[in-house]
Design a protein around this motif. Structure first.
Motif, PDB file in Angstrom:
ATOM      1  N   ARG A   3       0.828  -1.209   0.000  1.00 53.84           N
ATOM      2  CA  ARG A   3       0.000   0.000   0.000  1.00 53.84           C
ATOM      3  C   ARG A   3       0.864   1.262   0.000  1.00 53.84           C
ATOM      4  NH1 ARG A   3      -1.153   1.993   5.382  1.00 53.84           N
ATOM      5  NH2 ARG A   3      -0.145   0.709   7.004  1.00 53.84           N
ATOM      6  N   ASP A   9       2.066   1.544  -3.626  1.00 51.51           N
ATOM      7  CA  ASP A   9       0.969   2.023  -4.473  1.00 51.51           C
ATOM      8  C   ASP A   9       0.707   3.508  -4.249  1.00 51.51           C
ATOM      9  OD1 ASP A   9       0.700  -0.549  -5.418  1.00 51.51           O
ATOM     10  OD2 ASP A   9      -0.973  -1.065  -4.079  1.00 51.51           O
ATOM     11  N   ARG A  10       0.796   3.934  -3.010  1.00 52.36           N
ATOM     12  CA  ARG A  10       0.555   5.350  -2.696  1.00 52.36           C
ATOM     13  C   ARG A  10       1.586   6.242  -3.384  1.00 52.36           C
ATOM     14  NH1 ARG A  10       1.020   7.876   3.425  1.00 52.36           N
ATOM     15  NH2 ARG A  10       0.635  10.067   2.881  1.00 52.36           N
ATOM     16  N   LEU A  40       3.244   5.577  -6.149  1.00 52.33           N
ATOM     17  CA  LEU A  40       3.001   5.564  -7.595  1.00 52.33           C
ATOM     18  C   LEU A  40       1.740   6.353  -7.944  1.00 52.33           C
ATOM     19  CD1 LEU A  40       3.878   1.816  -8.311  1.00 52.33           C
ATOM     20  CD2 LEU A  40       5.312   3.832  -8.695  1.00 52.33           C
ATOM     21  N   GLU A  41       0.709   6.212  -7.128  1.00 57.23           N
ATOM     22  CA  GLU A  41      -0.536   6.943  -7.384  1.00 57.23           C
ATOM     23  C   GLU A  41      -0.372   8.440  -7.194  1.00 57.23           C
ATOM     24  OE1 GLU A  41      -3.184   5.025  -4.698  1.00 57.23           O
ATOM     25  OE2 GLU A  41      -3.296   3.162  -5.880  1.00 57.23           O
ATOM     26  N   GLY A  42       0.681   8.832  -6.465  1.00 57.40           N
ATOM     27  CA  GLY A  42       0.957  10.248  -6.267  1.00 57.40           C
ATOM     28  C   GLY A  42       1.733  10.873  -7.414  1.00 57.40           C
ATOM     29  N   GLY A  43       1.915  10.124  -8.481  1.00 53.56           N
ATOM     30  CA  GLY A  43       2.587  10.670  -9.654  1.00 53.56           C
ATOM     31  C   GLY A  43       4.091  10.474  -9.685  1.00 53.56           C
ATOM     32  N   ARG A  91       7.554   7.891  -9.655  1.00 54.06           N
ATOM     33  CA  ARG A  91       7.912   6.583 -10.188  1.00 54.06           C
ATOM     34  C   ARG A  91       9.092   6.026  -9.414  1.00 54.06           C
ATOM     35  NH1 ARG A  91      11.911   6.478 -14.813  1.00 54.06           N
ATOM     36  NH2 ARG A  91      12.800   8.587 -14.977  1.00 54.06           N
TER      37      ARG A  91
END
Length: 325
Positions: free
Chosen positions: A157, A160-161, A163-166, A168
């Motif tokens: 998690r 994922d957080r 990566l989801e925040g833009g 890499r």
């Protein structure tokens, strides 16, 4: 181990270190250093650090190596690191004091800021360095886990957080093991190390030092260097490194730029570095953290790192400067 040893009855000879005594040199270093040393690691260090200024002496008691002294450049040319190590069974016989006498007039000892480390369980050594005018700066904790017991899933998690925040995530191998990227790795660690409570900036390696000693080490592996990027900007990193082949790995320089903290980046990259060590077969993964670095210590608890004895860091100003104040 640094200690005050007032008497000596047997024949003690202090001399320049000889290559044929490397096995004893490595054995003695292993008593103080956080990871085991052997001759190959010692020889590699000598080659990687050949640009540094060194002063080394060996103490032999009736022909047996029972102590060593080394002082060498620390993070920069204005500071030095001193180590005096004596076999435990021969302490209390003046060997440490005799070794120390060899360096008392050496400009590396008198004209620089000098750093010393003592095991936090070694009260005798701590008393000795305090008598020499050293002041305690920091407490560094050691801890370890078996990465084969590590489960990445609870940490997914955090990844994922990120990566989801833009952002890499990539390894240095994927980004390219270039001089530019090596500089970027040194730079982000250098910037973030300045935020570590108790870490003296004079201990931190310059880029030139890191270029010659970090990135030429056998343990440096671009595939184990995990980087978080915001566009092309390096904003976080962590790494795993096999410091003692087949024996001990380290999770290293987990760091995040100040303006990117609080997003779970450090936890994410440390999890990926730990997973990398697991996939490479590591069974003993170590970390060390300053006692006041509460944020990183909290992250280590998430990974169930088990505490071990650490060390105290001491420093002393150049003698002329110390006397002036």
């Amino acid at each position: 181990m640094l200690s005050d040893q007032p008497s000596m009855a047997k024949k003690l000879i202090i001399a320049e270190h000889q290559i044929e005594d490397d096995a004893d040199y490595a054995r003695l270093l292993s008593m103080l250093m956080p990871t085991p040393y052997d001759v190959s690691i010692l020889q590699e260090r000598r080659e990687r650090w050949k640009q540094k200024q060194w002063f080394i002496r060996t103490a032999k008691l009736d022909g047996q190596v029972v102590g060593i002294l080394e002082i060498c450049d620390a993070g920069n040319a204005s500071s030095a690191t001193l180590r005096i190590i004596v076999e435990p069974e021969f302490r209390g016989q003046g060997i440490g004091t005799r070794l120390l006498n060899e360096v008392l007039q050496n400009p590396m000892f008198t004209d620089r800021k000098v750093f010393v480390q003592c095991r936090d369980s070694d009260e005798l050594s701590q008393q000795f360095v305090v008598k020499l005018g050293f002041q305690k700066d920091a407490h560094v904790f050691e801890s370890w886990i078996n990465p084969q017991d590590f489960d990445l899933q609870p940490f997914q998690r955090y990844i994922d957080r990120v990566l989801e925040g833009g952002l890499r995530i990539a390894t240095m191998a994927e980004l390219g093991d270039t001089e530019e990227n090596r500089y970027r790795m040194w730079e982000i660690e250098h910037i973030t190390d300045l935020d570590i409570p108790g870490l003296d900036p004079d201990q931190m390696p310059t880029w030139e030092d890191a270029r010659k000693s970090w990135f030429t080490a056998s343990w440096f592996d671009p595939a184990g260097e995990i980087v978080v990027l915001d566009g092309d900007r390096w904003v976080g990193a962590s790494a795993c490194a096999e410091i003692s082949p087949g024996v001990c790995w380290y999770v290293q320089h987990t760091c995040v730029l100040k303006e990117y903290r609080g997003r779970g980046i450090a936890t994410a990259v440390k999890a990926l570095a730990t997973q990398s060590a697991k996939e490479r077969g590591a069974t003993h993964l170590r970390a060390n953290n300053h006692s006041e670095n509460h944020a990183v210590l909290a992250i280590s608890k998430k990974f169930n790192f088990q505490p071990e004895p650490g060390w105290f860091e001491f420093s002393r100003k150049p003698l002329g400067e110390a006397h002036a104040t």
